[in-house]
Design an enzyme around this catalytic site. Structure first.
Site, PDB file in Angstrom:
ATOM      1  N   TRP A 130       6.676  -6.972  -9.268  1.00  0.00           N
ATOM      2  CA  TRP A 130       6.848  -7.510 -10.989  1.00  0.00           C
ATOM      3  C   TRP A 130       5.421  -8.074 -10.155  1.00  0.00           C
ATOM      4  CZ3 TRP A 130       6.385 -11.841  -8.963  1.00  0.00           C
ATOM      5  CH2 TRP A 130       7.374 -12.612  -7.068  1.00  0.00           C
ATOM      6  N   ASN A 131       4.948  -8.646  -9.707  1.00  0.00           N
ATOM      7  CA  ASN A 131       3.986  -9.726  -9.736  1.00  0.00           C
ATOM      8  C   ASN A 131       2.892  -9.545 -10.752  1.00  0.00           C
ATOM      9  OD1 ASN A 131       2.950  -8.238  -7.850  1.00  0.00           O
ATOM     10  ND2 ASN A 131       2.179  -9.290  -6.338  1.00  0.00           N
ATOM     11  N   HIS A 155       9.682   0.543 -12.443  1.00  0.00           N
ATOM     12  CA  HIS A 155       9.688  -0.809 -12.042  1.00  0.00           C
ATOM     13  C   HIS A 155      10.048  -1.466 -11.600  1.00  0.00           C
ATOM     14  CE1 HIS A 155       5.771  -3.826 -12.591  1.00  0.00           C
ATOM     15  NE2 HIS A 155       5.694  -3.213 -13.710  1.00  0.00           N
ATOM     16  N   GLY A 206       4.652  -2.797  -3.113  1.00  0.00           N
ATOM     17  CA  GLY A 206       5.604  -3.903  -2.726  1.00  0.00           C
ATOM     18  C   GLY A 206       5.881  -4.154  -1.503  1.00  0.00           C
ATOM     19  N   SER A 207       7.033  -4.252  -1.299  1.00  0.00           N
ATOM     20  CA  SER A 207       7.360  -5.129   1.005  1.00  0.00           C
ATOM     21  C   SER A 207       7.213  -4.128   1.241  1.00  0.00           C
ATOM     22  CB  SER A 207       8.350  -5.366   0.732  1.00  0.00           C
ATOM     23  OG  SER A 207       8.860  -4.085   0.130  1.00  0.00           O
ATOM     24  N   GLU A 228       0.799   0.548  -0.813  1.00  0.00           N
ATOM     25  CA  GLU A 228      -0.419  -0.489  -1.204  1.00  0.00           C
ATOM     26  C   GLU A 228       0.450  -2.322  -0.684  1.00  0.00           C
ATOM     27  OE1 GLU A 228      -3.264  -1.085  -1.854  1.00  0.00           O
ATOM     28  OE2 GLU A 228      -3.906   0.685  -2.623  1.00  0.00           O
ATOM     29  N   LEU A 229       0.404  -2.657   0.281  1.00  0.00           N
ATOM     30  CA  LEU A 229       1.818  -3.616   0.657  1.00  0.00           C
ATOM     31  C   LEU A 229       1.421  -4.767   0.724  1.00  0.00           C
ATOM     32  CD1 LEU A 229       3.498  -0.685   2.875  1.00  0.00           C
ATOM     33  CD2 LEU A 229       3.653  -1.325   0.459  1.00  0.00           C
ATOM     34  N   CYS A 262      -0.958 -10.096  -3.546  1.00  0.00           N
ATOM     35  CA  CYS A 262      -0.727  -9.837  -1.918  1.00  0.00           C
ATOM     36  C   CYS A 262      -1.690 -10.030  -1.317  1.00  0.00           C
ATOM     37  CB  CYS A 262      -1.081  -8.313  -2.215  1.00  0.00           C
ATOM     38  SG  CYS A 262      -1.339  -7.538  -3.472  1.00  0.00           S
ATOM     39  N   GLU A 360       4.499 -12.980   6.319  1.00  0.00           N
ATOM     40  CA  GLU A 360       3.820 -13.221   4.242  1.00  0.00           C
ATOM     41  C   GLU A 360       4.298 -14.398   3.921  1.00  0.00           C
ATOM     42  OE1 GLU A 360       4.480  -9.629   1.931  1.00  0.00           O
ATOM     43  OE2 GLU A 360       2.153 -10.667   1.026  1.00  0.00           O
TER      44      GLU A 360
END
Ligand code: NAP
Length: 468
Positions: A130-131, A155, A206-207, A228-229, A262, A360
């Site tokens: 969502w960011n 999404h 995401g995470s 892509e974390l 991120c 994080e």
């Protein structure tokens, strides 16, 4: 209903959506499969380019409307949403402009007669956060649609209006239903999509937790994944870094998108005790002067975080840091007003056994460290599980480049925080994931680099002068 817009600035639920039914999901996948076999990749590249460039043009022409949708879904300052949309349009344009060159078959000079052709793979699943709700979709849709792949997009459940708005932009630009489908899918349905034979790759931003689950499922199905974390980007300040410019850059790195990036500056590492104190005071003053308010009001400088859940997670991390001996040099509390607002926060004295040392922290929270020298700065920068972005501030550019190579990350910026353009590859190492998005590298992640080797009729392979 899992997919819901809850305005983080006031907690109001604005709209909810049902998950897609299994039957509708099957129909969307059938449509994508048909689109892949009979339509989208078979169109001339120039036609696909025109459509993708048109999508960029629509985004630019409807900036205010789209920025408000982003802001209401996830709370971003409207000025930051405009920046995100501008970058999203630039990404679409970049791939519309470069695809022909990227897709050009490549001769292999050392292998006469052999060529590499870039062929699409099929349906690609994109699971997105969502960011940066438009940017994340654009950086998949731009390259993958230009390669000729077709996309099923899941999404994040708190940005459904962005998901629909992006699909609507593509549709009005001319992307057919058989090339891009947004689906409000449950996690079980995501697994079923990965299991579907026609789906040929998965990309997730995401995470770490979601990344591991989705990548494991993809691996069991022998499908490629790109992840892509998260990150815990260090911003190293050497003795010779100019003071004011570094503070300004650190503020951009920390506070863009209320720190929910991120590649936000999550850890500021200053070399030298005296400079450390000066930088801490400057960051306290700059972060402390931000004004919370409605993100749609252009005078607001501090946005809420994305949800009550996100705010609670941050407050828990701050409490855990304090309990383990860290000090809160600035902020640390919920702001007393409607909405999910957190005071800009700086944490100091974080020992290596403090739980937040290696976590994080995804919000307007800066972990601040002072170290005696360059070697200690690099050791601290690398002492986390993540390796996404990083930066080094110094007047000595050669030293900056030398240190950049010592930091375990996918990207290092000298004298800027990590940022993104369509032309620069984006991605990490360690638990920050693998693979790259953007640039020519991102274009090539879901491509069959098909070798076609042509010999004269009647010729035997080199080294064989007779059959057998
Ligand atoms: P998240 O919970 O992992 O969500 C990301 C996406 O994964 C959402 O669409 C989510 O759907 C989906 N998802 C979650 N669990 C899933 C599962 N078991 N199976 C299938 N899909 C699943 O991430 P987040 O915490 O909201 O986002 C922030 C994280 O993303 C941070 O760690 C941040 O650093 C990272 N991030 C990385 C990059 C990068 O480029 N490296 C960029 C942006 C963000 P639901 O919303 O329905 O749960």
């Amino acid at each position: 209903m899992a997919y819901r817009t809850t305005n983080p600035a006031n907690g109001k639920v604005l709209e909810s959506f049902d998950n897609i039914s299994d039957a509708d999901l099957a129909a969307r996948l059938d449509e994508l499969d048909r689109g892949f076999r009979t339509d989208w990749p078979l169109r001339p590249i120039a036609e696909r380019s025109r459509i993708i460039a048109k999508a960029a043009q629509i985004i630019r022409g409807e900036m205010t409307r789209l920025a408000e949708i982003i802001s209401r879904d996830m709370g971003k300052l409207v000025s930051h949403a405009v920046g995100e949309l501008t970058l999203s349009a630039a990404i679409l344009d970049y791939y519309a402009d470069t695809a022909e060159q990227f897709l050009e078959p490549k001769e292999l000079p050392d292998a006469p007669g052999a060529k590499l052709h870039a062929l699409p793979l099929g349906i690609i699943l994109a699971v997105e956060p969502w960011n940066f709700p438009f940017f994340q979709l654009a950086r998949v849709a731009g390259p993958q649609l230009m390669v000729g792949n077709v996309i099923v997009a899941k999404h994040a459940s708190n940005v459904p209006q962005c998901a629909l708005a992006f699909e609507d932009v593509l549709r009005r630009a001319g992307v057919p239903q058989g090339a891009y489908a947004n689906v409000f899918a449950s996690t079980d349905q995501v697994s079923a999509i990965i299991d579907d034979l026609r789906v040929r790759g998965v990309t997730l931003t995401g995470s770490e937790k979601a990344g591991a689950i989705v990548a494991e499922r993809a691996a069991r199905n022998l499908k490629k994944s790109v992840l892509e974390l998260g990150g815990s980007d260090p911003l190293i300040v050497l003795e010779d870094a100019p003071f004011e410019a570094t503070v300004l850059n650190a503020m951009v790195g920390k506070m863009n998108n209320a720190g929910q990036s991120c590649v936000a500056t999550k850890r500021m590492i200053v070399v030298g005790k005296e400079r450390g104190e000066k930088f801490l005071e400057a960051m306290k003053s700059a972060m402390g002067s931000l004004k919370a308010g409605d993100p749609l009001d252009p005078s607001t400088t501090l946005a809420p975080v994305s949800s009550e859940g996100a705010l609670k997670g941050l407050l828990d991390q701050i409490d855990a840091a304090k309990s383990a001996g860290a000090e809160i040099a600035l902020g640390g509390k919920r702001i007393d007003r409607p909405g999910s607002f957190l005071e800009p926060t700086i944490i100091t004295n974080i020992a290596s056994d403090n739980p937040v040392y290696r976590q994080e922290i995804f919000g307007p929270v800066l972990s601040f460290y002072v170290v005696p020298d360059e070697a200690a700065a690099i050791a601290l920068a690398n002492d986390v599980p993540f390796g996404l972005g990083s930066s080094v501030f110094t007047a000595d550019l050669e030293r900056g480049e030398r240190l950049a190579l010592q930091i375990e990350s996918g990207m290092t910026f000298v004298n800027n925080p990590t940022w993104s353009t369509p032309q620069m590859p984006f991605g990490g190492v360690k638990n920050s994931g693998y693979g790259r998005e953007l640039s020519q590298l991102g274009f090539g992640e879901f491509v069959n680099w098909k070798l076609v080797a042509i010999s004269k009729a009647g010729a035997l392979p080199p080294g064989f002068d007779k059959a057998g």
